[in-house]
Write an enzyme that holds these catalytic residues in place. Structure first.
Site, PDB file in Angstrom:
ATOM      1  N   ARG A   3       0.827  -1.195   0.000  1.00  0.00           N
ATOM      2  CA  ARG A   3       0.000   0.000   0.000  1.00  0.00           C
ATOM      3  C   ARG A   3       0.868   1.254   0.000  1.00  0.00           C
ATOM      4  NH1 ARG A   3      -2.112   3.913   1.931  1.00  0.00           N
ATOM      5  NH2 ARG A   3      -2.006   4.302   4.112  1.00  0.00           N
ATOM      6  N   GLU A  22       0.565  22.120 -15.816  1.00  0.00           N
ATOM      7  CA  GLU A  22       0.372  23.404 -15.141  1.00  0.00           C
ATOM      8  C   GLU A  22       1.665  24.207 -15.036  1.00  0.00           C
ATOM      9  OE1 GLU A  22      -2.612  24.662 -14.176  1.00  0.00           O
ATOM     10  OE2 GLU A  22      -3.442  22.864 -15.130  1.00  0.00           O
ATOM     11  N   GLU A  63      -1.145  24.641  -4.460  1.00  0.00           N
ATOM     12  CA  GLU A  63      -1.297  24.707  -5.920  1.00  0.00           C
ATOM     13  C   GLU A  63      -1.699  23.353  -6.488  1.00  0.00           C
ATOM     14  OE1 GLU A  63      -2.031  26.253  -9.177  1.00  0.00           O
ATOM     15  OE2 GLU A  63      -0.847  27.646  -7.977  1.00  0.00           O
ATOM     16  N   GLU A  70      -9.598  22.202  -9.966  1.00  0.00           N
ATOM     17  CA  GLU A  70      -9.911  22.731 -11.297  1.00  0.00           C
ATOM     18  C   GLU A  70     -10.105  21.618 -12.316  1.00  0.00           C
ATOM     19  OE1 GLU A  70      -6.980  25.624 -12.379  1.00  0.00           O
ATOM     20  OE2 GLU A  70      -7.826  27.132 -11.038  1.00  0.00           O
ATOM     21  N   GLU A  79     -19.104  23.931 -19.477  1.00  0.00           N
ATOM     22  CA  GLU A  79     -19.983  25.086 -19.615  1.00  0.00           C
ATOM     23  C   GLU A  79     -19.824  25.986 -18.402  1.00  0.00           C
ATOM     24  OE1 GLU A  79     -24.003  23.842 -20.251  1.00  0.00           O
ATOM     25  OE2 GLU A  79     -23.399  22.333 -21.725  1.00  0.00           O
ATOM     26  N   LYS A  88     -13.640  27.342  -8.115  1.00  0.00           N
ATOM     27  CA  LYS A  88     -12.319  27.615  -8.694  1.00  0.00           C
ATOM     28  C   LYS A  88     -11.712  28.881  -8.101  1.00  0.00           C
ATOM     29  CE  LYS A  88     -12.677  25.345 -13.187  1.00  0.00           C
ATOM     30  NZ  LYS A  88     -12.547  25.567 -14.633  1.00  0.00           N
ATOM     31  N   ASP A  89     -12.539  29.899  -7.887  1.00  0.00           N
ATOM     32  CA  ASP A  89     -12.054  31.138  -7.280  1.00  0.00           C
ATOM     33  C   ASP A  89     -11.556  30.900  -5.855  1.00  0.00           C
ATOM     34  OD1 ASP A  89     -12.701  32.480  -9.602  1.00  0.00           O
ATOM     35  OD2 ASP A  89     -14.526  33.403  -8.789  1.00  0.00           O
TER      36      ASP A  89
END
Length: 117
Positions: A3, A22, A63, A70, A79, A88-89
């Site tokens: 594990r 990223e 991050e 995200e 959408e 996300k903000d």
């Protein structure tokens, strides 16, 4: 033991994925690479040096979590959705707060080094 090995492989795969996708993660890894020797030049004690390195690692951690949020949100829908936008903000705000904490620690350490504190 198996594990632990799988968890290590999954962590490594996640970091590699983040590095590939990223720019912010790549930049924070560069900051970490720079922070390692700089902490030893600026930090006045071993504890201060570890704090300086740890806060840069904290920024990278936040991050990575923000990136995961995200990616998951984009998987739910591409959408425009105001609630997903808010999520996300919030993740972005968490990164910003972590950067402020890191900046404060580094500025304090620098001030300590030059005798301001």
């Amino acid at each position: 033991m198996h594990r632990l090995w799988r968890a290590t492989v999954n962590s490594w795969n996640g970091l590699r994925s983040g590095i590939r996708s990223e720019q912010a993660i790549r930049e924070e890894l560069v900051a970490l690479a720079l922070a390692l020797p700089l902490a030893f030049l600026i930090g006045t004690s071993m504890a201060r040096r570890l704090e300086m390195i740890a806060v840069v690692m904290l920024v990278l951690t936040v991050e990575l979590l923000n990136t995961a949020i995200e990616k998951l949100a984009d998987r739910v829908t591409l959408e425009h959705d105001s609630q997903i936008g808010r999520v996300k903000d919030l993740g972005s705000a968490a990164v910003g707060v972590a950067l402020l904490i890191a900046g404060m620690v580094w500025l304090f350490a620098l001030g300590e080094r030059v005798g301001m504190f």
